[in-house]
Design an enzyme around this catalytic site. Structure first.
Site, PDB file in Angstrom:
ATOM      1  N   VAL A  92      29.175  27.780  45.366  1.00 44.21           N
ATOM      2  CA  VAL A  92      30.622  27.601  45.373  1.00 44.21           C
ATOM      3  C   VAL A  92      30.969  26.767  46.595  1.00 44.21           C
ATOM      4  O   VAL A  92      30.838  27.218  47.734  1.00 44.21           O
ATOM      5  CB  VAL A  92      31.364  28.955  45.418  1.00 44.21           C
ATOM      6  CG1 VAL A  92      32.876  28.733  45.457  1.00 44.21           C
ATOM      7  CG2 VAL A  92      30.983  29.805  44.209  1.00 44.21           C
ATOM      8  N   CYS A  93      31.377  25.520  46.354  1.00 39.55           N
ATOM      9  CA  CYS A  93      31.628  24.567  47.436  1.00 39.55           C
ATOM     10  C   CYS A  93      33.067  24.742  47.905  1.00 39.55           C
ATOM     11  O   CYS A  93      34.005  24.289  47.263  1.00 39.55           O
ATOM     12  CB  CYS A  93      31.409  23.152  46.905  1.00 39.55           C
ATOM     13  SG  CYS A  93      30.510  22.103  48.018  1.00 39.55           S
ATOM     14  N   LEU A  94      33.247  25.399  49.058  1.00 46.23           N
ATOM     15  CA  LEU A  94      34.592  25.746  49.511  1.00 46.23           C
ATOM     16  C   LEU A  94      34.590  25.871  51.032  1.00 46.23           C
ATOM     17  O   LEU A  94      33.727  26.547  51.601  1.00 46.23           O
ATOM     18  CB  LEU A  94      35.013  27.074  48.857  1.00 46.23           C
ATOM     19  CG  LEU A  94      36.474  27.473  48.869  1.00 46.23           C
ATOM     20  CD1 LEU A  94      37.342  26.455  48.124  1.00 46.23           C
ATOM     21  CD2 LEU A  94      36.646  28.846  48.234  1.00 46.23           C
TER      22      LEU A  94
END
Length: 446
Positions: A92-94
């Site tokens: 999850v790219c955050l």
């Protein structure tokens, strides 16, 4: 991990579980509260609409100084990238998670917590996810516009297939052709479910089934609408996006006719399962199981309380003395939208209540925003383990006169379109509902 950190995680989980927010749900490993599972509902009016996306959250020993580790589980066995920020491998790219640099001020702080993480992830499921990829936010060329259209189209398809149908078919033991399956069999040539998902006894099985019944008509309408699109004809391959790289893509092809068949199949199986609770309940009663005794006592207490408070708007009875099958008749009270009506409902309870929640069907024809076209009632009890709160919630949603706009809780698309349409549409909604109320009285005395 310190006791203070454990207490904080416990508090954060409890706050979400007790919240009225329909967008997120969480559960945890009873052996390790640092291991959390979460469901995020795809936001309305996006390509992710009403998909149920699952995530695992692991809290490290240094929480809350550092963010938890989050992994996406709705990936078709690690083969589907649902967003520029939701990788097929689960990443999850955050920025809030430290998995993306982001802008100044977007990084993690100890003031944030589980809920803010889940809300941030949900924000990635936007109406135009193509623009979430860095460098594409200003895309305006004709080719970019076409990519945006194609990207949304394939996300809609895969949301139905992977985030709605696939987990239910696994839970229900179904193959798309109508036969049962073993855990080693695949759902279809495009369904590639990993061993973790097959083995995981997800706490969200019941939630998925109830939401499926709520949103069934919305799923069906989306399938019908997309089936008429020239870009989504059967067997047409998905277009690969510029930012999709080998091993981190959303590849596949459209097949809405097949999804429509699978949708109806899953619905039939859930209804069949619900009706089977009746026989299971009678057996539990014969065996004098604790849950049968408990539900018998609860219905007796509810009936006694109604008599004590002289509440004549509700009549409650067991069907054939079965504590797992209740008939409720609601007599519409003055000044409410159902004034003068006689509304009949059947409440199906599972021998695994409250782990499995009641499924309520309105037997009276009712064009109401909280009642699906198949009669499924959408309601929200304050305390899921006590049936009196369920009864109160059922009546409350039927009596609502001017509820706030929330597509997640309005399960009759046709009625909802009228209710939140023009003033003339709202009048038509009320006229239609009034006709149903008048007919309910006629039917009651036939």
């Amino acid at each position: 991990m310190s006791d203070q950190a454990i207490l904080r995680i416990t508090r954060e989980i409890k706050q979400i579980q007790q919240s009225a927010d329909l967008s997120i749900a969480v559960d945890y490993d009873e052996c390790d509260i640092r291991s959390v599972r979460a469901i995020i509902l795809g936001p309305p009016e996006t390509p992710y609409q009403f998909g149920l996306f699952e995530f695992s959250i692991k809290f490290g020993k240094d929480y809350p100084a550092r963010p938890p580790i989050v992994s996406a589980k709705t990936t078709n066995g690690g083969s589907c990238r649902f967003s520029p920020n939701l990788y097929s491998g689960g990443k999850v790219c955050l920025s809030i998670l430290g998995t993306w640099t982001g802008e100044s001020g977007e990084q993690w702080s100890s003031a944030q917590g589980l809920e803010s993480v889940l809300i941030s992830i949900q924000s990635l499921m936007s109406s135009n996810p193509y623009e979430n990829e860095p460098g594409y936010e200003d895309a305006k060329s004709d080719s970019d516009t076409e990519y945006m259209v194609q990207y949304k189209a394939k996300i809609r398809h895969e949301t139905i297939r992977i985030a709605v149908l696939q987990p239910l078919e696994v839970t229900l033991g179904l193959l798309p052709n109508g036969t049962t399956k073993s855990s080693s069999e695949k759902l279809s040539e495009d369904d590639d479910i990993d061993d973790e998902i097959l083995a995981y006894d997800t706490p969200f099985n019941d939630l998925r089934k109830r939401r499926f019944l709520w949103y069934y008509q919305s799923y069906a309408q989306l399938i019908d609408a997309e089936s008429e699109n020239s870009h989504t004809q059967p067997k047409r391959s998905f277009q690969r996006m510029p930012f999709e790289s080998s091993g981190n893509t959303m590849d596949g092809h459209f097949d809405y006719p097949e999804l429509k068949r699978r949708l109806a199949h899953v619905k039939d199986k859930i209804i069949e399962e619900t009706e089977a609770w009746r026989a299971e309940g009678l057996q539990a009663k014969d065996d004098e199981l604790g849950i049968a005794v408990n539900l018998q006592r609860q219905v007796e207490q509810i009936v006694e309380n109604l008599k004590h408070h002289k509440n004549f708007s509700i009549d409650l009875n067991l069907v054939d003395g079965n504590p797992f099958l209740w008939d409720l008749t609601y007599f519409g009270r003055p000044t409410t939208p159902l004034e003068g009506g006689i509304i009949k409902m059947r409440i199906h309870l599972s021998p695994r209540f409250p782990h499995e929640q009641p499924r309520v069907f309105v037997k009276t024809q009712l064009s109401h925003i909280r009642v699906s076209q198949d009669g499924v009632l959408c309601y929200f009890p304050k305390r899921a383990e006590e049936m009196r709160h369920h009864i109160e919630a059922m009546v409350a949603v039927l009596e609502e006169d001017d509820p706030p706009y929330d597509p997640r809780s309005t399960v009759n698309p046709q009625a909802s379109k009228l209710f939140w349409g023009s003033p003339e549409d709202r009048k038509k909604y009320r006229r239609t509902l009034r006709r149903d109320i008048e007919k309910s009285v006629e039917d009651a005395f036939d």
